[in-house]
Design a protein around this motif. Structure first.
Motif, PDB file in Angstrom:
ATOM      1  N   VAL A   1      45.206  74.437  11.935  1.00  0.00           N
ATOM      2  CA  VAL A   1      45.854  73.313  12.354  1.00  0.00           C
ATOM      3  C   VAL A   1      46.724  73.563  13.219  1.00  0.00           C
ATOM      4  CG1 VAL A   1      48.154  71.974  11.460  1.00  0.00           C
ATOM      5  CG2 VAL A   1      46.299  72.782   9.818  1.00  0.00           C
ATOM      6  N   SER A   2      46.898  72.448  14.471  1.00  0.00           N
ATOM      7  CA  SER A   2      47.552  72.705  15.744  1.00  0.00           C
ATOM      8  C   SER A   2      48.581  71.483  15.875  1.00  0.00           C
ATOM      9  CB  SER A   2      46.653  72.762  16.691  1.00  0.00           C
ATOM     10  OG  SER A   2      45.894  71.553  17.005  1.00  0.00           O
ATOM     11  N   GLY A   3      49.791  71.875  16.375  1.00  0.00           N
ATOM     12  CA  GLY A   3      50.869  70.834  16.637  1.00  0.00           C
ATOM     13  C   GLY A   3      51.506  70.682  15.590  1.00  0.00           C
ATOM     14  N   ARG A   4      51.535  71.534  14.633  1.00  0.00           N
ATOM     15  CA  ARG A   4      52.486  71.318  13.213  1.00  0.00           C
ATOM     16  C   ARG A   4      52.447  72.577  12.629  1.00  0.00           C
ATOM     17  NH1 ARG A   4      55.788  66.501  12.315  1.00  0.00           N
ATOM     18  NH2 ARG A   4      57.168  67.282  10.539  1.00  0.00           N
ATOM     19  N   THR A   5      53.489  73.156  11.920  1.00  0.00           N
ATOM     20  CA  THR A   5      53.358  74.441  11.307  1.00  0.00           C
ATOM     21  C   THR A   5      53.393  74.088   9.629  1.00  0.00           C
ATOM     22  OG1 THR A   5      55.794  74.575  10.854  1.00  0.00           O
ATOM     23  CG2 THR A   5      55.011  75.866  12.837  1.00  0.00           C
ATOM     24  N   LEU A   6      52.458  74.855   9.143  1.00  0.00           N
ATOM     25  CA  LEU A   6      51.943  74.557   7.679  1.00  0.00           C
ATOM     26  C   LEU A   6      53.350  74.608   6.927  1.00  0.00           C
ATOM     27  CD1 LEU A   6      48.662  76.805   7.212  1.00  0.00           C
ATOM     28  CD2 LEU A   6      49.158  74.218   7.206  1.00  0.00           C
ATOM     29  N   SER A   7      54.209  75.263   7.069  1.00  0.00           N
ATOM     30  CA  SER A   7      55.437  75.505   6.348  1.00  0.00           C
ATOM     31  C   SER A   7      56.007  73.961   6.086  1.00  0.00           C
ATOM     32  CB  SER A   7      56.169  76.548   6.707  1.00  0.00           C
ATOM     33  OG  SER A   7      56.751  76.605   7.991  1.00  0.00           O
ATOM     34  N   SER A   8      55.898  73.070   7.088  1.00  0.00           N
ATOM     35  CA  SER A   8      56.618  72.071   7.229  1.00  0.00           C
ATOM     36  C   SER A   8      55.660  70.807   6.367  1.00  0.00           C
ATOM     37  CB  SER A   8      56.875  71.780   8.687  1.00  0.00           C
ATOM     38  OG  SER A   8      55.563  71.298   9.513  1.00  0.00           O
ATOM     39  N   VAL A   9      54.591  71.122   6.016  1.00  0.00           N
ATOM     40  CA  VAL A   9      53.441  69.875   5.685  1.00  0.00           C
ATOM     41  C   VAL A   9      52.726  70.393   4.414  1.00  0.00           C
ATOM     42  CG1 VAL A   9      53.035  69.094   8.098  1.00  0.00           C
ATOM     43  CG2 VAL A   9      51.493  70.539   7.165  1.00  0.00           C
TER      44      VAL A   9
ATOM     45  N   GLN B   1      50.958  66.739  19.578  1.00  0.00           N
ATOM     46  CA  GLN B   1      49.648  65.783  18.955  1.00  0.00           C
ATOM     47  C   GLN B   1      49.123  66.984  17.787  1.00  0.00           C
ATOM     48  OE1 GLN B   1      46.583  64.617  21.352  1.00  0.00           O
ATOM     49  NE2 GLN B   1      45.618  63.662  19.760  1.00  0.00           N
ATOM     50  N   VAL B   2      49.110  66.532  16.329  1.00  0.00           N
ATOM     51  CA  VAL B   2      48.664  67.163  15.527  1.00  0.00           C
ATOM     52  C   VAL B   2      47.021  67.251  15.390  1.00  0.00           C
ATOM     53  CG1 VAL B   2      48.655  67.612  12.994  1.00  0.00           C
ATOM     54  CG2 VAL B   2      50.784  66.725  14.405  1.00  0.00           C
ATOM     55  N   ARG B   3      46.521  68.331  15.444  1.00  0.00           N
ATOM     56  CA  ARG B   3      45.069  68.302  15.248  1.00  0.00           C
ATOM     57  C   ARG B   3      44.574  69.172  14.091  1.00  0.00           C
ATOM     58  NH1 ARG B   3      41.801  68.790  20.833  1.00  0.00           N
ATOM     59  NH2 ARG B   3      40.244  68.169  19.228  1.00  0.00           N
ATOM     60  N   LEU B   4      43.223  68.744  13.253  1.00  0.00           N
ATOM     61  CA  LEU B   4      42.955  69.511  12.409  1.00  0.00           C
ATOM     62  C   LEU B   4      41.104  69.547  12.672  1.00  0.00           C
ATOM     63  CD1 LEU B   4      44.297  67.651   9.131  1.00  0.00           C
ATOM     64  CD2 LEU B   4      45.502  69.275  10.661  1.00  0.00           C
ATOM     65  N   ALA B   5      41.128  71.009  12.440  1.00  0.00           N
ATOM     66  CA  ALA B   5      39.563  71.420  12.997  1.00  0.00           C
ATOM     67  C   ALA B   5      38.959  72.062  11.728  1.00  0.00           C
ATOM     68  CB  ALA B   5      39.569  72.228  14.086  1.00  0.00           C
ATOM     69  N   GLU B   6      37.856  71.279  11.188  1.00  0.00           N
ATOM     70  CA  GLU B   6      37.418  72.139   9.985  1.00  0.00           C
ATOM     71  C   GLU B   6      36.288  72.977  10.406  1.00  0.00           C
ATOM     72  OE1 GLU B   6      38.162  67.935   8.236  1.00  0.00           O
ATOM     73  OE2 GLU B   6      37.625  68.730  10.089  1.00  0.00           O
ATOM     74  N   SER B   7      35.798  73.920   9.595  1.00  0.00           N
ATOM     75  CA  SER B   7      34.676  74.854  10.040  1.00  0.00           C
ATOM     76  C   SER B   7      34.081  75.674   8.538  1.00  0.00           C
ATOM     77  CB  SER B   7      35.019  75.964  11.068  1.00  0.00           C
ATOM     78  OG  SER B   7      36.109  76.809  10.638  1.00  0.00           O
ATOM     79  N   GLY B   8      32.909  76.101   8.565  1.00  0.00           N
ATOM     80  CA  GLY B   8      32.617  76.872   7.369  1.00  0.00           C
ATOM     81  C   GLY B   8      31.598  76.059   6.416  1.00  0.00           C
ATOM     82  N   GLY B   9      31.306  74.592   6.874  1.00  0.00           N
ATOM     83  CA  GLY B   9      30.371  74.062   6.106  1.00  0.00           C
ATOM     84  C   GLY B   9      28.895  74.617   6.237  1.00  0.00           C
ATOM     85  N   GLY B  10      27.889  74.249   5.517  1.00  0.00           N
ATOM     86  CA  GLY B  10      26.498  74.814   5.623  1.00  0.00           C
ATOM     87  C   GLY B  10      25.820  74.433   4.351  1.00  0.00           C
ATOM     88  N   LEU B  11      24.585  75.189   4.261  1.00  0.00           N
ATOM     89  CA  LEU B  11      23.844  74.769   2.915  1.00  0.00           C
ATOM     90  C   LEU B  11      23.827  76.028   2.079  1.00  0.00           C
ATOM     91  CD1 LEU B  11      21.319  73.567   1.914  1.00  0.00           C
ATOM     92  CD2 LEU B  11      19.940  74.922   3.215  1.00  0.00           C
ATOM     93  N   ALA B  12      24.057  75.649   0.900  1.00  0.00           N
ATOM     94  CA  ALA B  12      24.198  76.699   0.024  1.00  0.00           C
ATOM     95  C   ALA B  12      23.217  76.498  -1.303  1.00  0.00           C
ATOM     96  CB  ALA B  12      25.408  76.848  -0.483  1.00  0.00           C
TER      97      ALA B  12
END
Length: 124
Positions: free
Chosen positions: A24-32, A1-12
């Motif tokens: 990215v999990s479940g898929r290698t970046l070189s393929s997408v 199963q492909v999953r994406l998890a963002e982080s790093g947002g906030g207030l600036a």
């Protein structure tokens, strides 16, 4: 199963910087291909950046060109969005998205898998 998890947002503050990450999990970046989008309250989801499978090609709309940079680290299977010279109009929920096709696109409907989003708020 492909999953994406963002982080790093906030207030600036206006003129400041933030870096978003998308693991990215479940898929290698070189393929997408990978993209970043954003959505502000009451507005449609907007294309922000795209990077090709081999990382050699990037694409940005005029609204962020020269200020935002998308990159990828295949060893970490992670995509980044470096945002500099932030403006209040950059305030939105930012999403990373994965594109399985061979044809690049700026259209949100073209992307196959989405992360949960991370809030970016820029104060003036």
């Amino acid at each position: 199963q492909v999953r994406l998890a963002e982080s790093g947002g906030g207030l600036a503050q206006a003129g400041g910087s933030l870096r978003l990450s998308c693991a990215v999990s479940g898929r290698t970046l070189s393929s997408v291909s990978m993209g970043w989008f954003r959505q502000a309250p009451g507005k449609e989801r907007e294309f922000v950046a795209r990077i090709s499978r081999d990382g050699s090609t990037t694409d940005y709309p005029d609204s962020v060109k020269g200020r935002f940079t998308i990159s990828s680290d295949n060893a970490k299977n992670t995509v980044y969005l470096q945002m500099n010279d932030l403006k209040p109009e950059d305030t939105a929920v930012y999403y990373c998205a994965l594109d399985l096709s061979l044809f690049p696109s700026r259209e949100a409907a073209h992307y196959d898998t989405w992360g949960q989003g991370t809030q970016v708020t820029v104060s003036s």
